[in-house]
Design a protein around this motif. Structure first.
Motif, PDB file in Angstrom:
ATOM      1  N   LEU A  31      60.457  33.982  34.779  1.00  0.00           N
ATOM      2  CA  LEU A  31      59.432  34.197  35.626  1.00  0.00           C
ATOM      3  C   LEU A  31      60.238  35.072  36.955  1.00  0.00           C
ATOM      4  N   LYS A  32      59.131  36.156  37.248  1.00  0.00           N
ATOM      5  CA  LYS A  32      60.102  36.783  38.224  1.00  0.00           C
ATOM      6  C   LYS A  32      58.873  37.053  39.538  1.00  0.00           C
ATOM      7  N   LEU A  33      59.195  36.032  40.783  1.00  0.00           N
ATOM      8  CA  LEU A  33      58.445  36.097  41.863  1.00  0.00           C
ATOM      9  C   LEU A  33      58.174  37.754  42.465  1.00  0.00           C
ATOM     10  N   VAL A  34      56.812  37.902  42.693  1.00  0.00           N
ATOM     11  CA  VAL A  34      56.441  39.278  43.204  1.00  0.00           C
ATOM     12  C   VAL A  34      54.853  38.911  43.823  1.00  0.00           C
TER      13      VAL A  34
ATOM     14  N   MET B 172      60.822  33.752  26.622  1.00  0.00           N
ATOM     15  CA  MET B 172      59.940  33.396  26.520  1.00  0.00           C
ATOM     16  C   MET B 172      58.273  33.892  26.075  1.00  0.00           C
ATOM     17  N   PRO B 173      57.082  33.196  25.325  1.00  0.00           N
ATOM     18  CA  PRO B 173      56.375  33.941  25.178  1.00  0.00           C
ATOM     19  C   PRO B 173      55.457  34.155  25.922  1.00  0.00           C
ATOM     20  N   GLY B 174      54.838  35.762  26.091  1.00  0.00           N
ATOM     21  CA  GLY B 174      54.408  36.057  26.826  1.00  0.00           C
ATOM     22  C   GLY B 174      54.970  36.979  27.820  1.00  0.00           C
ATOM     23  N   GLY B 175      56.595  37.197  27.690  1.00  0.00           N
ATOM     24  CA  GLY B 175      57.109  37.490  28.353  1.00  0.00           C
ATOM     25  C   GLY B 175      57.156  37.623  30.101  1.00  0.00           C
ATOM     26  N   GLN B 176      57.204  38.383  30.737  1.00  0.00           N
ATOM     27  CA  GLN B 176      56.878  38.604  31.916  1.00  0.00           C
ATOM     28  C   GLN B 176      55.443  38.634  32.931  1.00  0.00           C
ATOM     29  N   LEU B 177      54.913  38.839  31.884  1.00  0.00           N
ATOM     30  CA  LEU B 177      54.024  39.100  32.220  1.00  0.00           C
ATOM     31  C   LEU B 177      52.740  37.229  32.258  1.00  0.00           C
ATOM     32  N   TYR B 178      53.612  36.635  31.349  1.00  0.00           N
ATOM     33  CA  TYR B 178      52.951  35.116  31.093  1.00  0.00           C
ATOM     34  C   TYR B 178      52.443  34.587  32.286  1.00  0.00           C
ATOM     35  N   PRO B 179      51.420  33.727  32.830  1.00  0.00           N
ATOM     36  CA  PRO B 179      50.019  33.536  31.274  1.00  0.00           C
ATOM     37  C   PRO B 179      49.201  34.834  30.735  1.00  0.00           C
ATOM     38  N   LEU B 180      49.353  35.764  31.777  1.00  0.00           N
ATOM     39  CA  LEU B 180      48.446  36.424  31.148  1.00  0.00           C
ATOM     40  C   LEU B 180      47.885  37.029  29.648  1.00  0.00           C
ATOM     41  N   GLU B 181      47.066  37.815  29.272  1.00  0.00           N
ATOM     42  CA  GLU B 181      46.859  38.175  27.730  1.00  0.00           C
ATOM     43  C   GLU B 181      46.415  39.563  28.026  1.00  0.00           C
ATOM     44  N   ILE B 182      46.744  40.064  26.934  1.00  0.00           N
ATOM     45  CA  ILE B 182      46.928  41.312  26.695  1.00  0.00           C
ATOM     46  C   ILE B 182      45.510  41.961  25.940  1.00  0.00           C
ATOM     47  N   ASN B 183      44.762  42.984  26.052  1.00  0.00           N
ATOM     48  CA  ASN B 183      43.220  43.119  25.651  1.00  0.00           C
ATOM     49  C   ASN B 183      43.557  44.192  24.841  1.00  0.00           C
ATOM     50  N   PRO B 184      43.685  44.023  23.697  1.00  0.00           N
ATOM     51  CA  PRO B 184      44.183  44.507  21.792  1.00  0.00           C
ATOM     52  C   PRO B 184      43.281  46.151  22.056  1.00  0.00           C
ATOM     53  N   HIS B 185      42.355  46.056  22.385  1.00  0.00           N
ATOM     54  CA  HIS B 185      41.302  47.505  22.321  1.00  0.00           C
ATOM     55  C   HIS B 185      41.787  48.263  23.740  1.00  0.00           C
ATOM     56  N   THR B 186      42.326  47.847  24.699  1.00  0.00           N
ATOM     57  CA  THR B 186      42.201  48.891  26.101  1.00  0.00           C
ATOM     58  C   THR B 186      44.469  48.198  26.481  1.00  0.00           C
ATOM     59  N   GLY B 187      44.616  47.925  26.173  1.00  0.00           N
ATOM     60  CA  GLY B 187      46.127  47.246  26.546  1.00  0.00           C
ATOM     61  C   GLY B 187      45.473  46.106  27.809  1.00  0.00           C
TER      62      GLY B 187
ATOM     63  N   GLN C 278      43.862  51.991  46.759  1.00  0.00           N
ATOM     64  CA  GLN C 278      44.344  50.893  47.303  1.00  0.00           C
ATOM     65  C   GLN C 278      45.249  50.295  46.634  1.00  0.00           C
ATOM     66  N   ILE C 279      44.307  48.972  46.104  1.00  0.00           N
ATOM     67  CA  ILE C 279      44.574  48.014  45.024  1.00  0.00           C
ATOM     68  C   ILE C 279      44.632  47.846  44.128  1.00  0.00           C
ATOM     69  N   THR C 280      44.158  49.310  43.402  1.00  0.00           N
ATOM     70  CA  THR C 280      45.178  49.417  41.896  1.00  0.00           C
ATOM     71  C   THR C 280      46.386  49.893  41.969  1.00  0.00           C
ATOM     72  N   LYS C 281      46.549  50.464  42.731  1.00  0.00           N
ATOM     73  CA  LYS C 281      47.610  51.073  42.886  1.00  0.00           C
ATOM     74  C   LYS C 281      49.375  49.327  43.022  1.00  0.00           C
ATOM     75  N   GLN C 282      48.583  48.882  43.892  1.00  0.00           N
ATOM     76  CA  GLN C 282      49.075  47.699  44.944  1.00  0.00           C
ATOM     77  C   GLN C 282      49.393  46.812  42.761  1.00  0.00           C
ATOM     78  N   SER C 283      48.225  46.296  42.054  1.00  0.00           N
ATOM     79  CA  SER C 283      47.685  46.111  40.942  1.00  0.00           C
ATOM     80  C   SER C 283      48.850  46.492  40.025  1.00  0.00           C
ATOM     81  N   GLU C 284      49.062  48.236  40.143  1.00  0.00           N
ATOM     82  CA  GLU C 284      50.234  48.735  39.162  1.00  0.00           C
ATOM     83  C   GLU C 284      51.281  48.376  39.272  1.00  0.00           C
ATOM     84  N   ASP C 285      51.673  48.443  40.947  1.00  0.00           N
ATOM     85  CA  ASP C 285      52.715  48.274  41.184  1.00  0.00           C
ATOM     86  C   ASP C 285      53.425  46.996  41.198  1.00  0.00           C
ATOM     87  N   ILE C 286      52.755  45.874  40.575  1.00  0.00           N
ATOM     88  CA  ILE C 286      52.812  44.609  40.881  1.00  0.00           C
ATOM     89  C   ILE C 286      53.529  44.330  38.893  1.00  0.00           C
TER      90      ILE C 286
END
Length: 128
Positions: free
Chosen positions: A97-100, A1-16, A73-81
């Motif tokens: 796609l996985k439901l999170v 699947m294009p984008g894998g599990q992060l679909y439909p997110l894009e990745i910033n090529p400079h920051t990741g 708190q919310i940064t940890k949640q985001s990073e965990d997801i």
């Protein structure tokens, strides 16, 4: 699947950093994970009487220390997801796609013509 599990997110090529871009005509608007430098954006908004009158929960006056705690708190949640999705991609690269339990991108930013972005608002059900 294009984008894998992060679909439909894009990745910033400079920051990741992953982000979600709005469709054309609004494609200068992106949703990103929270960032440490977002701290200074919270207090002026939450302390504005036009906003604070409608809030339950956050202390008023709202200080940068409160924002730092909330942002951690919310940064940890985001990073965990994001970690959960990346691990699923590693274990099951062609799987559905996985439901999170949440959304890893929650801060709305405008991408300026020079490529920098500025925070516009956060998507939170409540701020502490």
């Amino acid at each position: 699947m294009p984008g894998g599990q992060l679909y439909p997110l894009e990745i910033n090529p400079h920051t990741g950093e992953p982000f979600l871009r709005l469709p054309p005509l609004k494609d200068n608007i992106i949703l990103t994970p929270p960032r440490a430098n977002d701290v200074k954006c919270f207090a002026p908004i939450i302390n504005d009487p036009r906003v604070s009158v409608w809030l339950e929960g956050p202390p008023i006056p709202y200080r940068d220390e409160h924002a730092e705690e909330w942002l951690a708190q919310i940064t940890k949640q985001s990073e965990d997801i994001l970690a959960e999705l990346r691990e699923e991609d590693r274990l099951n690269p062609d799987g559905p796609l996985k439901l999170v339990g949440g959304c890893p991108v929650r801060h709305i930013r405008e991408v300026l013509p020079d490529g920098r972005d500025v925070i516009l608002v956060t998507l939170e059900s409540s701020a502490r």
